[in-house]
Design an enzyme around this catalytic site. Structure first.
Site, short mmCIF file in Angstrom:
data_model
loop_
_atom_site.label_atom_id
_atom_site.label_comp_id
_atom_site.label_asym_id
_atom_site.label_seq_id
_atom_site.Cartn_x
_atom_site.Cartn_y
_atom_site.Cartn_z
N GLU A 193 -44.03 35.11 -15.55
CA GLU A 193 -43.86 33.69 -15.27
C GLU A 193 -42.43 33.29 -15.64
O GLU A 193 -41.68 34.07 -16.23
CB GLU A 193 -44.88 32.86 -16.04
CG GLU A 193 -46.32 33.16 -15.63
CD GLU A 193 -47.32 32.30 -16.38
OE1 GLU A 193 -46.90 31.56 -17.30
OE2 GLU A 193 -48.52 32.38 -16.07
N CYS A 238 -24.61 37.91 -6.41
CA CYS A 238 -23.69 37.15 -5.58
C CYS A 238 -22.71 36.36 -6.44
O CYS A 238 -21.89 36.94 -7.12
CB CYS A 238 -24.46 36.26 -4.60
SG CYS A 238 -23.52 35.81 -3.12
#
Length: 295
Positions: free
Chosen positions: A95, A190
């Site tokens: 989670e 990225c």
């Protein structure tokens, strides 16, 4: 012979009506670099994690990135670079706790949302309450330093929004230094690795990531994207060269979907790396949690 130039998608950035002098990517770049679907292969994990530790997600809370033309790029976290790695970790049993610097809502580049990918749309919907009301990162850093919190890993999504605030945030620095000291995984891709700069930005100690090798979006390509209309101007600084100045090695000069793990640091080069990064991170975290259980 007739030309279809008039029918070609425009390379002019599209105005964002919500803010003066702000722009979304051009129709051309959206056609070239976004898709309503995204790969999710290899997302089955037969023995998922069942423990209490969550993955801390440090997300962008600012939308408008100034460019060298004075125009603003309407950005945030790239949804594929955020939700696809989260998808794999979710399938692996983890989670999430979502945090931003201010505690204000997470900003997404919704123009890149793979809206036909049901699993990604569902994951976004399930965590929308946290995306809209995240925790403030400094409070989390305080709790970590007091030994009152723990996480399985830290995940910093990509998107140009990661360039705004995170690289010079003391709270980010504290969390990253905690992760390194506790041998927790740090995952990013990225433009997200720009946040690693924070770990070397305070005090006289070198970055704890000095000597590490990473994949990230190359500065050379960031210098090219304004010509395609992806941004309404060029960046005012380049995170790759600054990471190299702190002693990190950048492995890629192009975007091919490459990922790399150097000790507990897991990185990828672009949205094309999102699925592979998610797989690599999920497997690494499952192996680490199993090792801790065995003692």
């Amino acid at each position: 012979m007739s030309s279809n130039t008039d029918q070609d998608p425009s390379k002019q950035p599209r105005p964002d009506a919500a803010e003066f002098n702000a722009f979304f990517p051009s129709a051309y770049t959206l056609q070239q670099f976004t898709s309503p679907r995204t790969p999710l292969e290899g997302d089955s994990y037969p023995e998922p994690y069942r423990g209490p530790l969550k993955v801390l997600v440090i997300a962008a809370d600012e939308r408008y990135l100034p460019t060298d033309t004075g125009k603003l790029f309407s950005t945030g976290n790239h949804p594929v670079e955020t939700l696809v790695p989260m998808h794999h970790l979710d399938r692996a049993g983890f989670e999430f706790e979502i945090a931003t610097l201010s505690g204000n809502s997470v900003k997404f580049e919704m123009w890149a949302m793979p809206h036909e990918e049901a699993a990604i749309v569902d994951l976004h919907r399930r965590y929308l309450p946290q995306f809209q009301a995240p925790r403030r990162l400094a409070e989390i850093a305080d709790a970590l330093e007091r030994g009152q919190s723990d996480y399985a890993a830290v995940f910093i999504p990509g998107g140009h929004g990661a360039l705004i605030g995170l690289p010079c945030s003391e709270a980010v620095a504290r969390v990253l230094r905690w992760a390194m000291a506790r041998e927790r995984h740090v995952v990013s891709l990225c433009h997200g690795p720009a946040a690693l700069l924070a770990a070397g930005a305070f005090g006289e100690q070198p970055s704890p990531f000095a000597g590490y090798a990473i994949c990230a979006f190359p500065d050379a390509l960031d210098r090219q994207t304004p010509a395609l209309g992806y941004m309404p101007g060029g960046l005012t600084w380049f995170f790759g060269e600054q990471l190299q100045a702190q002693g990190l090695q950048l492995l890629n000069s192009d975007v091919t979907g490459a990922v790399h793990q150097d000790r507990k640091l897991i990185t990828g080069d672009s949205p094309f790396a999102s699925n592979a990064l998610g797989q690599l991170a999920a497997c690494a975290l499952l192996d680490e949690m199993a090792r801790q259980t065995r003692g």
